[in-house]
Design a protein around this motif. Structure first.
Motif, mmCIF file in Angstrom:
data_model
loop_
_atom_site.group_PDB
_atom_site.id
_atom_site.type_symbol
_atom_site.label_atom_id
_atom_site.label_comp_id
_atom_site.label_asym_id
_atom_site.label_seq_id
_atom_site.Cartn_x
_atom_site.Cartn_y
_atom_site.Cartn_z
ATOM 1 N N ASP A 69 0.843 -1.199 0.000
ATOM 2 C CA ASP A 69 0.000 0.000 0.000
ATOM 3 C C ASP A 69 0.882 1.254 0.000
ATOM 4 O O ASP A 69 0.624 2.211 -0.737
ATOM 5 N N GLN A 70 1.944 1.242 0.808
ATOM 6 C CA GLN A 70 2.834 2.400 0.844
ATOM 7 C C GLN A 70 3.592 2.539 -0.473
ATOM 8 O O GLN A 70 3.759 3.646 -0.989
ATOM 9 N N ALA A 71 4.043 1.407 -1.025
ATOM 10 C CA ALA A 71 4.764 1.465 -2.301
ATOM 11 C C ALA A 71 3.866 2.040 -3.401
ATOM 12 O O ALA A 71 4.314 2.846 -4.231
ATOM 13 N N ALA A 72 2.594 1.632 -3.408
ATOM 14 C CA ALA A 72 1.668 2.164 -4.415
ATOM 15 C C ALA A 72 1.484 3.663 -4.230
ATOM 16 O O ALA A 72 1.451 4.434 -5.194
ATOM 17 N N ARG A 73 1.371 4.104 -2.980
ATOM 18 C CA ARG A 73 1.243 5.548 -2.730
ATOM 19 C C ARG A 73 2.461 6.301 -3.257
ATOM 20 O O ARG A 73 2.352 7.460 -3.658
ATOM 21 N N MET A 74 3.618 5.646 -3.226
ATOM 22 C CA MET A 74 4.852 6.296 -3.703
ATOM 23 C C MET A 74 5.033 6.142 -5.210
ATOM 24 O O MET A 74 6.086 6.480 -5.748
ATOM 25 N N GLY A 75 4.041 5.599 -5.878
ATOM 26 C CA GLY A 75 4.080 5.580 -7.339
ATOM 27 C C GLY A 75 4.514 4.278 -7.971
ATOM 28 O O GLY A 75 4.673 4.209 -9.196
ATOM 29 N N ALA A 76 4.720 3.215 -7.178
ATOM 30 C CA ALA A 76 5.122 1.929 -7.761
ATOM 31 C C ALA A 76 3.918 1.251 -8.416
ATOM 32 O O ALA A 76 2.786 1.411 -7.970
ATOM 33 N N ARG A 77 4.203 0.497 -9.461
ATOM 34 C CA ARG A 77 3.163 -0.396 -10.012
ATOM 35 C C ARG A 77 3.198 -1.661 -9.163
ATOM 36 O O ARG A 77 4.269 -2.245 -8.946
ATOM 37 N N THR A 78 2.057 -2.104 -8.663
ATOM 38 C CA THR A 78 2.043 -3.162 -7.645
ATOM 39 C C THR A 78 1.054 -4.283 -7.983
ATOM 40 O O THR A 78 0.101 -4.085 -8.744
ATOM 41 N N VAL A 88 -3.307 -0.074 -5.221
ATOM 42 C CA VAL A 88 -2.623 -1.377 -5.213
ATOM 43 C C VAL A 88 -3.302 -2.294 -6.228
ATOM 44 O O VAL A 88 -4.527 -2.344 -6.290
ATOM 45 N N GLY A 89 -2.496 -3.002 -7.020
ATOM 46 C CA GLY A 89 -3.064 -3.971 -7.966
ATOM 47 C C GLY A 89 -3.635 -5.160 -7.205
ATOM 48 O O GLY A 89 -2.899 -5.864 -6.510
ATOM 49 N N THR A 90 -4.958 -5.365 -7.295
ATOM 50 C CA THR A 90 -5.606 -6.410 -6.484
ATOM 51 C C THR A 90 -6.093 -7.603 -7.328
ATOM 52 O O THR A 90 -6.882 -8.412 -6.841
ATOM 53 N N GLU A 91 -5.566 -7.725 -8.552
ATOM 54 C CA GLU A 91 -5.997 -8.868 -9.389
ATOM 55 C C GLU A 91 -5.695 -10.195 -8.709
ATOM 56 O O GLU A 91 -6.380 -11.191 -8.944
ATOM 57 N N GLY A 92 -4.643 -10.231 -7.869
ATOM 58 C CA GLY A 92 -4.271 -11.472 -7.191
ATOM 59 C C GLY A 92 -4.905 -11.633 -5.816
ATOM 60 O O GLY A 92 -4.562 -12.561 -5.086
ATOM 61 N N VAL A 93 -5.792 -10.720 -5.436
ATOM 62 C CA VAL A 93 -6.465 -10.834 -4.132
ATOM 63 C C VAL A 93 -7.774 -11.591 -4.326
ATOM 64 O O VAL A 93 -8.673 -11.139 -5.024
ATOM 65 N N GLU A 94 -7.827 -12.757 -3.689
ATOM 66 C CA GLU A 94 -8.897 -13.714 -3.948
ATOM 67 C C GLU A 94 -9.918 -13.667 -2.805
ATOM 68 O O GLU A 94 -9.533 -13.541 -1.645
ATOM 69 N N ASN A 95 -11.199 -13.767 -3.144
ATOM 70 C CA ASN A 95 -12.209 -13.987 -2.103
ATOM 71 C C ASN A 95 -12.295 -15.492 -1.883
ATOM 72 O O ASN A 95 -12.604 -16.233 -2.812
ATOM 73 N N VAL A 96 -11.988 -15.955 -0.677
ATOM 74 C CA VAL A 96 -11.898 -17.394 -0.416
ATOM 75 C C VAL A 96 -13.234 -17.878 0.154
ATOM 76 O O VAL A 96 -13.588 -17.512 1.289
ATOM 77 N N PRO A 97 -13.980 -18.688 -0.582
ATOM 78 C CA PRO A 97 -15.299 -19.124 -0.105
ATOM 79 C C PRO A 97 -15.185 -19.927 1.189
ATOM 80 O O PRO A 97 -14.262 -20.728 1.360
ATOM 81 N N GLY A 98 -16.074 -19.682 2.111
ATOM 82 C CA GLY A 98 -16.142 -20.483 3.326
ATOM 83 C C GLY A 98 -15.108 -20.112 4.375
ATOM 84 O O GLY A 98 -15.019 -20.755 5.424
ATOM 85 N N PHE A 152 8.400 2.112 5.928
ATOM 86 C CA PHE A 152 9.783 2.461 5.574
ATOM 87 C C PHE A 152 10.211 1.663 4.339
ATOM 88 O O PHE A 152 10.677 2.216 3.345
ATOM 89 N N CYS A 153 10.024 0.344 4.418
ATOM 90 C CA CYS A 153 10.481 -0.536 3.323
ATOM 91 C C CYS A 153 9.722 -0.235 2.031
ATOM 92 O O CYS A 153 10.312 -0.206 0.946
ATOM 93 N N GLY A 154 8.409 -0.019 2.123
ATOM 94 C CA GLY A 154 7.607 0.257 0.924
ATOM 95 C C GLY A 154 8.047 1.539 0.244
ATOM 96 O O GLY A 154 8.114 1.620 -0.994
ATOM 97 N N THR A 155 8.365 2.548 1.044
ATOM 98 C CA THR A 155 8.829 3.818 0.490
ATOM 99 C C THR A 155 10.174 3.634 -0.195
ATOM 100 O O THR A 155 10.382 4.069 -1.339
ATOM 101 N N LEU A 156 11.094 2.975 0.507
ATOM 102 C CA LEU A 156 12.456 2.812 -0.014
ATOM 103 C C LEU A 156 12.449 2.045 -1.343
ATOM 104 O O LEU A 156 13.025 2.496 -2.338
#
Ligand code: ATP
Ligand code: MG
Length: 319
Positions: free
Chosen positions: A45-54, A78-88, A260-264
């Motif tokens: 989330d921080q990396a995306a705010r700093m302009g990274a493609r994620t 944040v690119g959420t194509e890989g965020v899955e809704n897990v049934p059950g 810190f890490c996301g920004t860097l």
């Protein structure tokens, strides 16, 4: 050439924070939350705010907590194509309570939730140059470890790079499989961002500078040592920048390391010099601790610039 896509694979969860200190989750107290959380998610989330493609890979339950997390990641780009809704399965949760000396107690509910129940298919990694960030605390959970290690292999085999926050907590290192995975990832990382205590766990027999040299002798081109209120040290081959911490009032330190890490990493991937990326990361970490909620401390480039302009230590060079 296009900037790479920065990916994470790991836990998404919501966190509840106790407003009462010193009770270690053992007494009735006021809590606030649900706050979006999960180290890989805070980082990205921080990396995306700093302009990274994620691109995030993780699992959510089909519930309000899951919707809250998805909305936040979408809002911040944040690119959420890989965020899955897990049934059950329900969304992962955590509870945290602090002590006056800065220690904290956590209770995590991740096992058998959506947080560790998603499927990761390395074939769905995006085209083009890839960087995978590994938040090593995730390696302690076997299902997450298996997914992350498949991701590491896929990214390396495509000529991509690994970044790692070793987060070498003793409870993680007691597990042989987790420790082996951590050592494997550390040995192959392009950028390593340990805290001072992580260095001590990784290399108990080495002093700090010998431990940094050891990391730079393997695959690492950049080592960022996180020192909490003491700031950070950024080391590359032939350069070193010691940045004192900014004077701030600490409200909730959880997530500062991830911010810190996301920004860097986001700034380095956009070609910014190490000294400048480190200066902004050191400010992002300081901002993070002033806000309650692990992801609430994330900041935009404009907020970081405004913070640096008003800080008593604007250059991060001398206190
Ligand atoms: P965590 O694992 O809890 O997220 P961490 O141990 O990985 O954190 P820290 O060293 O606590 O990382 O914080 C990361 C960076 O944030 C520090 O290197 C520093 O730049 C900044 N920071 C953290 N705490 C403070 C503070 N109290 N005052 C000023 N800056 C801080
Ligand atoms: Mg850490």
């Amino acid at each position: 050439m296009d900037a790479p896509t920065l990916c994470t694979i790991g836990e998404l969860l919501v966190e509840f924070v106790s407003h009462k200190k010193g009770c270690g989750l053992r007494t009735i107290a006021d809590y606030s939350g649900p706050y979006p959380s999960g180290a890989p998610a805070i980082f990205l989330d921080q990396a995306a705010r700093m302009g990274a493609r994620t691109r995030m890979y993780g699992g959510l339950g089909e519930d309000g907590f899951g919707q809250l997390l998805r909305d936040r990641l979408d809002r911040d780009g944040v690119g959420t194509e890989g965020v899955e809704n897990v049934p059950g399965r329900t969304t992962g949760t955590a509870f945290v309570s602090y002590y006056d000396d800065g220690r904290r107690d956590f209770i995590f509910h991740l096992a058998n939730t959506a947080a560790d129940g998603f499927s990761f298919d390395a074939g769905t990694l995006p085209d083009g140059d890839l960087v995978l960030h590994v938040s090593a605390a995730s390696l302690g959970a076997a299902p997450l470890r298996h997914a992350i290690m498949r991701g590491v292999e896929a990214v390396l085999s495509r000529g991509g790079r690994i970044t790692c926050d070793p987060n070498a907590r003793p409870e993680l290192l007691r597990d042989d499989a987790a420790r082996e995975a951590l050592e494997y990832v550390v040995a192959r990382s392009w950028c390593l961002m340990p805290s001072t205590s992580d260095l001590g766990f990784l290399y108990p027999d080495l002093d700090e500078s010998a431990a940094i040299d050891r990391l730079l002798d393997s695959s690492a081109e950049i080592v960022a040592v996180k020192r909490g209120a003491g700031g950070a040290t950024l080391v590359g081959h032939g350069e070193r920048h010691d940045l004192p911490g900014h004077a701030v009032t600490e409200i909730d330190p959880t997530g500062a390391g991830d911010g810190f890490c996301g920004t860097l990493v986001a700034l380095l991937l956009q070609g910014r010099p190490l000294a400048e990326a480190g200066r902004l990361a050191n400010a992002a970490g300081a901002i993070a601790v002033t806000r309650r909620g692990p992801m609430e401390g994330n900041s935009t480039p404009a907020e970081i610039e405004a913070f640096l302009a008003s800080s008593l230590n604007p250059e991060g060079k001398s206190a």
